[in-house]
Write a protein that holds these residues in place. Structure first.
Motif, PDB file in Angstrom:
ATOM      1  N   GLN A 161     -78.725  77.260 -63.483  1.00 21.14           N
ATOM      2  CA  GLN A 161     -78.007  77.537 -62.251  1.00 21.14           C
ATOM      3  C   GLN A 161     -78.963  77.529 -61.068  1.00 21.14           C
ATOM      4  O   GLN A 161     -80.180  77.668 -61.233  1.00 21.14           O
ATOM      5  CB  GLN A 161     -77.289  78.877 -62.330  1.00 21.14           C
ATOM      6  N   VAL A 162     -78.379  77.359 -59.886  1.00 16.68           N
ATOM      7  CA  VAL A 162     -79.163  77.432 -58.664  1.00 16.68           C
ATOM      8  C   VAL A 162     -78.264  77.973 -57.561  1.00 16.68           C
ATOM      9  O   VAL A 162     -77.061  77.698 -57.529  1.00 16.68           O
ATOM     10  CB  VAL A 162     -79.738  76.048 -58.264  1.00 16.68           C
ATOM     11  N   ALA A 163     -78.851  78.784 -56.693  1.00 17.95           N
ATOM     12  CA  ALA A 163     -78.145  79.319 -55.529  1.00 17.95           C
ATOM     13  C   ALA A 163     -78.916  78.915 -54.285  1.00 17.95           C
ATOM     14  O   ALA A 163     -80.150  79.040 -54.229  1.00 17.95           O
ATOM     15  CB  ALA A 163     -78.028  80.838 -55.616  1.00 17.95           C
ATOM     16  N   LEU A 164     -78.194  78.395 -53.290  1.00 13.22           N
ATOM     17  CA  LEU A 164     -78.789  78.000 -52.030  1.00 13.22           C
ATOM     18  C   LEU A 164     -78.081  78.744 -50.906  1.00 13.22           C
ATOM     19  O   LEU A 164     -76.846  78.868 -50.913  1.00 13.22           O
ATOM     20  CB  LEU A 164     -78.646  76.496 -51.772  1.00 13.22           C
ATOM     21  N   SER A 165     -78.844  79.219 -49.937  1.00 12.55           N
ATOM     22  CA  SER A 165     -78.250  79.861 -48.768  1.00 12.55           C
ATOM     23  C   SER A 165     -79.092  79.522 -47.551  1.00 12.55           C
ATOM     24  O   SER A 165     -80.308  79.320 -47.651  1.00 12.55           O
ATOM     25  CB  SER A 165     -78.142  81.377 -48.946  1.00 12.55           C
ATOM     26  N   ARG A 166     -78.439  79.436 -46.393  1.00 17.04           N
ATOM     27  CA  ARG A 166     -79.130  79.097 -45.148  1.00 17.04           C
ATOM     28  C   ARG A 166     -78.859  80.196 -44.136  1.00 17.04           C
ATOM     29  O   ARG A 166     -77.700  80.553 -43.882  1.00 17.04           O
ATOM     30  CB  ARG A 166     -78.637  77.745 -44.625  1.00 17.04           C
ATOM     31  N   ASN A 167     -79.913  80.749 -43.549  1.00 20.46           N
ATOM     32  CA  ASN A 167     -79.732  81.843 -42.597  1.00 20.46           C
ATOM     33  C   ASN A 167     -79.605  81.317 -41.172  1.00 20.46           C
ATOM     34  O   ASN A 167     -79.685  80.107 -40.919  1.00 20.46           O
ATOM     35  CB  ASN A 167     -80.866  82.870 -42.713  1.00 20.46           C
ATOM     36  N   SER A 168     -79.410  82.218 -40.240  1.00 25.45           N
ATOM     37  CA  SER A 168     -79.164  81.839 -38.844  1.00 25.45           C
ATOM     38  C   SER A 168     -80.393  81.225 -38.176  1.00 25.45           C
ATOM     39  O   SER A 168     -80.277  80.581 -37.128  1.00 25.45           O
ATOM     40  CB  SER A 168     -78.705  83.061 -38.047  1.00 25.45           C
ATOM     41  N   ASP A 169     -81.568  81.398 -38.800  1.00 29.93           N
ATOM     42  CA  ASP A 169     -82.793  80.801 -38.263  1.00 29.93           C
ATOM     43  C   ASP A 169     -83.052  79.405 -38.825  1.00 29.93           C
ATOM     44  O   ASP A 169     -84.068  78.779 -38.510  1.00 29.93           O
ATOM     45  CB  ASP A 169     -83.996  81.688 -38.572  1.00 29.93           C
ATOM     46  N   GLY A 170     -82.142  78.924 -39.686  1.00 28.62           N
ATOM     47  CA  GLY A 170     -82.288  77.595 -40.261  1.00 28.62           C
ATOM     48  C   GLY A 170     -83.164  77.521 -41.484  1.00 28.62           C
ATOM     49  O   GLY A 170     -83.527  76.424 -41.933  1.00 28.62           O
ATOM     50  N   LEU A 171     -83.482  78.667 -42.071  1.00 25.98           N
ATOM     51  CA  LEU A 171     -84.324  78.701 -43.265  1.00 25.98           C
ATOM     52  C   LEU A 171     -83.449  78.743 -44.517  1.00 25.98           C
ATOM     53  O   LEU A 171     -82.529  79.556 -44.614  1.00 25.98           O
ATOM     54  CB  LEU A 171     -85.237  79.921 -43.229  1.00 25.98           C
ATOM     55  N   TRP A 172     -83.757  77.861 -45.461  1.00 27.41           N
ATOM     56  CA  TRP A 172     -83.037  77.826 -46.729  1.00 27.41           C
ATOM     57  C   TRP A 172     -83.763  78.672 -47.773  1.00 27.41           C
ATOM     58  O   TRP A 172     -84.989  78.627 -47.873  1.00 27.41           O
ATOM     59  CB  TRP A 172     -82.950  76.393 -47.251  1.00 27.41           C
ATOM     60  N   LEU A 173     -82.993  79.416 -48.568  1.00 31.11           N
ATOM     61  CA  LEU A 173     -83.503  80.131 -49.736  1.00 31.11           C
ATOM     62  C   LEU A 173     -82.922  79.468 -50.973  1.00 31.11           C
ATOM     63  O   LEU A 173     -81.697  79.326 -51.097  1.00 31.11           O
ATOM     64  CB  LEU A 173     -83.114  81.607 -49.687  1.00 31.11           C
ATOM     65  N   ILE A 174     -83.791  79.056 -51.883  1.00 30.28           N
ATOM     66  CA  ILE A 174     -83.396  78.361 -53.105  1.00 30.28           C
ATOM     67  C   ILE A 174     -83.806  79.218 -54.291  1.00 30.28           C
ATOM     68  O   ILE A 174     -84.981  79.563 -54.442  1.00 30.28           O
ATOM     69  CB  ILE A 174     -84.072  76.982 -53.214  1.00 30.28           C
ATOM     70  N   ASP A 175     -82.846  79.566 -55.147  1.00 32.34           N
ATOM     71  CA  ASP A 175     -83.134  80.457 -56.274  1.00 32.34           C
ATOM     72  C   ASP A 175     -82.588  79.856 -57.562  1.00 32.34           C
ATOM     73  O   ASP A 175     -81.371  79.701 -57.713  1.00 32.34           O
ATOM     74  CB  ASP A 175     -82.509  81.830 -56.013  1.00 32.34           C
ATOM     75  N   HIS A 176     -83.482  79.501 -58.472  1.00 35.40           N
ATOM     76  CA  HIS A 176     -83.094  79.009 -59.799  1.00 35.40           C
ATOM     77  C   HIS A 176     -83.055  80.135 -60.834  1.00 35.40           C
ATOM     78  O   HIS A 176     -82.954  79.878 -62.031  1.00 35.40           O
ATOM     79  CB  HIS A 176     -84.056  77.925 -60.270  1.00 35.40           C
ATOM     80  N   GLY A 177     -83.145  81.377 -60.371  1.00 34.89           N
ATOM     81  CA  GLY A 177     -83.105  82.514 -61.272  1.00 34.89           C
ATOM     82  C   GLY A 177     -84.445  83.166 -61.477  1.00 34.89           C
ATOM     83  O   GLY A 177     -84.547  84.186 -62.174  1.00 34.89           O
ATOM     84  N   GLN A 178     -85.489  82.600 -60.880  1.00 33.17           N
ATOM     85  CA  GLN A 178     -86.830  83.184 -61.000  1.00 33.17           C
ATOM     86  C   GLN A 178     -87.310  83.755 -59.664  1.00 33.17           C
ATOM     87  O   GLN A 178     -88.507  83.957 -59.455  1.00 33.17           O
ATOM     88  CB  GLN A 178     -87.835  82.133 -61.483  1.00 33.17           C
ATOM     89  N   GLY A 179     -86.373  83.991 -58.759  1.00 31.45           N
ATOM     90  CA  GLY A 179     -86.727  84.482 -57.442  1.00 31.45           C
ATOM     91  C   GLY A 179     -86.611  83.381 -56.403  1.00 31.45           C
ATOM     92  O   GLY A 179     -86.890  82.215 -56.708  1.00 31.45           O
TER      93      GLY A 179
END
Length: 204
Positions: A92-110
């Motif tokens: 699995q993978v989770a992606l999120s983008r904040n209001s500053d344009g930075l993406w956080l990508i998490d494959h389950g290891q942080g």
């Protein structure tokens, strides 16, 4: 993959616009593939729950994948979660983008962070739903022009995430899409969702 410049609309006839929420379903043309998505839309804000099932090809093994997507009122991707399953197991993978344009990508290891060259769209492998999201956001349904945009590209079924670019050229014959998945001409409905993704999928 290079598609013909002529699109035949093989989707079921529909003289009216979509009503929301709606189920949109695509079937593969050359490969065994099915994608179905429940789309909830208010103005240009979109929430989607979808699933893809694909048979083995020279490019990938058989897999199924489910996704949950949230776009904001401007059509910008805010959150995406994907789970992919193959014979050996799932990931699995989770992606999120904040209001500053930075993406956080998490494959389950942080989570790991990246700007992905300013991307505000995500391209997901063989998905017809994701292929048309920039078309909707950029208003290319009726505005005939070319746009090249950076994207966060997620491959299926391995869920590798990397930066890429997509180019969309809208004309009276459809929208030519040059993406990490290849080159194809799309016919879209008045809401900007694919009816026919020439040589790849068609809506049923």
């Amino acid at each position: 993959m290079t598609a013909s410049v002529t699109v035949e609309n093989t989707a079921a006839p529909n003289d009216e616009s979509n009503t929301w929420p709606a189920m949109l379903t695509w079937a593969g043309d050359a490969a065994a593939l099915l994608e179905s998505a429940r789309v909830q839309m208010t103005s240009r804000a979109v929430k989607v729950h979808g699933r893809i099932v694909a048979g083995r090809t020279s490019a990938h093994e058989s897999f199924s994948a489910s996704y949950e997507l949230l776009l904001d009122e401007a059509g910008v991707t805010r959150r995406l979660a994907i789970r992919s399953t193959v014979a050996q197991g799932d990931r699995q993978v989770a992606l999120s983008r904040n209001s500053d344009g930075l993406w956080l990508i998490d494959h389950g290891q942080g989570p790991k962070s990246s700007g992905f060259d300013g991307a505000i769209d995500v391209h997901v492998g063989v998905s017809s739903l994701f292929a048309t999201l920039p078309v909707r956001r950029l208003g290319l349904v009726n505005d005939h022009r070319a746009e090249t945009v950076p994207v966060v590209a997620v491959s299926l079924p391995d869920l590798t995430v990397q930066p890429a670019t997509c180019t969309y050229t809208s004309s009276p014959t459809g929208v030519e899409a040059v993406t990490p998945s290849g080159v194809a001409l799309m016919a879209v409905d008045e809401d900007g969702f694919a009816l026919d993704y020439a040589g790849i999928t068609h809506r049923i």
